[in-house]
Design a protein around this motif. Structure first.
Motif, PDB file in Angstrom:
ATOM      1  N   GLU A   1       0.841  -1.199   0.000  1.00 54.46           N
ATOM      2  CA  GLU A   1       0.000   0.000   0.000  1.00 54.46           C
ATOM      3  C   GLU A   1       0.877   1.251   0.000  1.00 54.46           C
ATOM      4  N   ASP A   2       1.951   1.236   0.812  1.00 55.17           N
ATOM      5  CA  ASP A   2       2.863   2.382   0.864  1.00 55.17           C
ATOM      6  C   ASP A   2       3.549   2.613  -0.484  1.00 55.17           C
ATOM      7  N   LEU A   3       3.812   1.526  -1.206  1.00 52.73           N
ATOM      8  CA  LEU A   3       4.470   1.633  -2.508  1.00 52.73           C
ATOM      9  C   LEU A   3       3.492   1.868  -3.646  1.00 52.73           C
ATOM     10  N   GLY A   4       2.181   1.896  -3.325  1.00 55.96           N
ATOM     11  CA  GLY A   4       1.166   2.150  -4.346  1.00 55.96           C
ATOM     12  C   GLY A   4       0.935   0.987  -5.280  1.00 55.96           C
ATOM     13  N   LEU A   5       1.164  -0.254  -4.783  1.00 51.84           N
ATOM     14  CA  LEU A   5       1.046  -1.426  -5.646  1.00 51.84           C
ATOM     15  C   LEU A   5      -0.297  -2.125  -5.558  1.00 51.84           C
ATOM     16  N   ASN A   6      -1.036  -1.885  -4.491  1.00 52.31           N
ATOM     17  CA  ASN A   6      -2.278  -2.647  -4.297  1.00 52.31           C
ATOM     18  C   ASN A   6      -3.351  -2.327  -5.317  1.00 52.31           C
TER      19      ASN A   6
END
Length: 435
Positions: A419-424
């Motif tokens: 989520e922090d890396l914007g992958l979800n």
């Protein structure tokens, strides 16, 4: 005065001290009585935070006073959510810097101060509670006449608010601009009372901040990607930016290079003529790796300090022996040595250690710096831990075989890390069917 007349070598944001000149004074209109009052502006830096503009207005005719704070730095690449657990009276004295875009929630009371409902300010946790109580009690005399039942409910709620001072409660700060700060009273050690979570803004949140994505121009889209890559590798690019220390306009040099046994990276270097600050920043030239990486380096000899290290801007650093933890946003991406990383941590702490530090804080700082100096001379064995969920960090190997004092672990990222890396929310399969 034109922009060309401004001396761009003059530092804009100075560290606050007693020898600073007086704040800039501007005569301005009072919004209460219509007479002219005086606005004072002070450009300064808050330790462990960033540059800010402090504004104070006073009207001698009606007595109206107003204080306001605005961030003097850039909007961060990600928003931030800070969760503070207040379980002692000392936590009420924590300094808080909130921007116009900071929302504040108190979980136990299901109470929220929406973003953009208040101006940015420097305050404390207790100050936030007091201001909230004042806001709730503001119209109570009239409300007791017009709506007695509603006034009674607000009185009961205010009592719950006041009782928080002797209880454990949770305060959550969410800022889409990333310009929110909660003081760490245990600095330079880690803060067990707060947790920081960074998130990628939505398109709607970018629009609130006035950030809009530029469309790709036809000239760039017509170029072959391999030609663009060769162009970047063959020359040093330059572009205008602002100094991260004093915010004066300067030039940043950028070069795409290849690190042996690792991958291509983008190295950016900035040299400020105004304050002399120099910085280098590294960003991965490739994508996010399939797994995260955790690197543990046992530093026992001087040779261990000479290892080359690539720390990406998503990498968290820890030194358990010094009770030190440095988040990914503190030092950014760097290509240096183990010694260079430790020196960078030390310099950052020294830059924020001012005359305002209390005696107990000064003792903690001095003890920490003494241990850091011993570690830099390899007299105090320490362990440097690099934890990078994106997998874009690297440590140089001094021999071909596996080294006993270097432990590399690859792991599956958690849902929160993705989520922090914007992958979800990235769709990687059948995305073309929606077009």
């Amino acid at each position: 005065m034109t922009e060309a007349d401004v001396d761009k070598t003059e530092v804009l944001f100075r560290t606050l001290n007693a020898d600073d000149p007086e704040a800039t004074e501007i005569e301005s209109l009072c919004m209460e009585c219509g007479e002219n009052g005086m606005t004072r502006l002070l450009l300064t830096k808050i330790p462990f935070y960033k540059e800010v503009v402090i504004m104070s207005f006073a009207c001698d005719f009606c007595g109206f006073r107003n204080n306001e704070l605005q961030s003097g730095g850039k909007i961060e690449e990600q928003g931030v959510e800070i969760t503070l657990i207040c379980d002692s009276p000392k936590d009420l004295n924590r300094q808080v810097v909130k921007s116009d875009y900071t929302s504040i929630k108190i979980a136990e009371l299901e109470f929220e101060i929406p973003a953009q409902s208040q101006k940015g300010e420097v305050t404390t946790v207790e100050g936030i509670l007091d201001r909230s109580v004042q806001g709730l009690e503001q119209d109570q005399p009239l409300r007791r006449i017009q709506d007695p039942e509603g006034a009674k409910q607000i009185e009961e709620f205010v009592e719950k608010f006041k009782s928080l001072r002797g209880q454990k409660f949770t305060m959550i700060f969410e800022d889409i601009s990333g310009n929110c700060f909660v003081e760490n009273p245990n600095a330079p050690a880690t803060d067990p009372g707060t947790t920081h979570k960074y998130f990628t803004r939505t398109t709607e949140q970018d629009a609130i901040l006035g950030i809009y994505m530029e469309e790709t121009t036809p000239a760039m889209s017509d170029k072959d990607p391999s030609d663009v890559l060769l162009e970047l590798q063959s020359e040093v690019l330059q572009f205008g930016t602002n100094c991260p220390e004093c915010n004066v306009p300067c030039i940043t040099n950028m070069k795409l290079t290849n690190i042996p046994h690792f991958k291509e990276v983008v190295i950016m270097a900035t040299n400020c003529d105004a304050c002399g600050h120099r910085t280098n920043e590294v960003k991965s030239g490739g994508g996010i790796e399939p797994t995260g990486i955790r690197i543990e380096i046992s530093i026992k000899e001087l040779m261990d300090l000479k290892r080359d290290v690539l720390k990406s801007d998503t990498c968290d650093m820890q030194v358990p022996e010094l009770d030190l933890e440095v988040g990914p946003h503190a030092l950014g991406g760097r290509f240096s040595t183990v010694e260079g990383l430790l020196v960078a941590m030390k310099e950052q702490l020294l830059a924020h250690w001012g005359d305002s530090a209390t005696e107990s804080t000064s003792v903690k700082y001095q003890d920490f710096l003494d241990k850091m100096d011993q570690a830099l001379e390899a007299k105090l064995p320490i362990t440097l831990i690099l934890d990078d969920p994106a997998g874009n960090s690297y440590i140089q190997s001094l021999q071909d075989s596996v080294e006993e004092n270097v432990k590399v672990t690859r792991y599956e990222r958690s849902h929160e890390q993705n989520e922090d890396l914007g992958l979800n929310h990235i769709k990687t399969e059948d995305y073309h069917e929606e077009n």
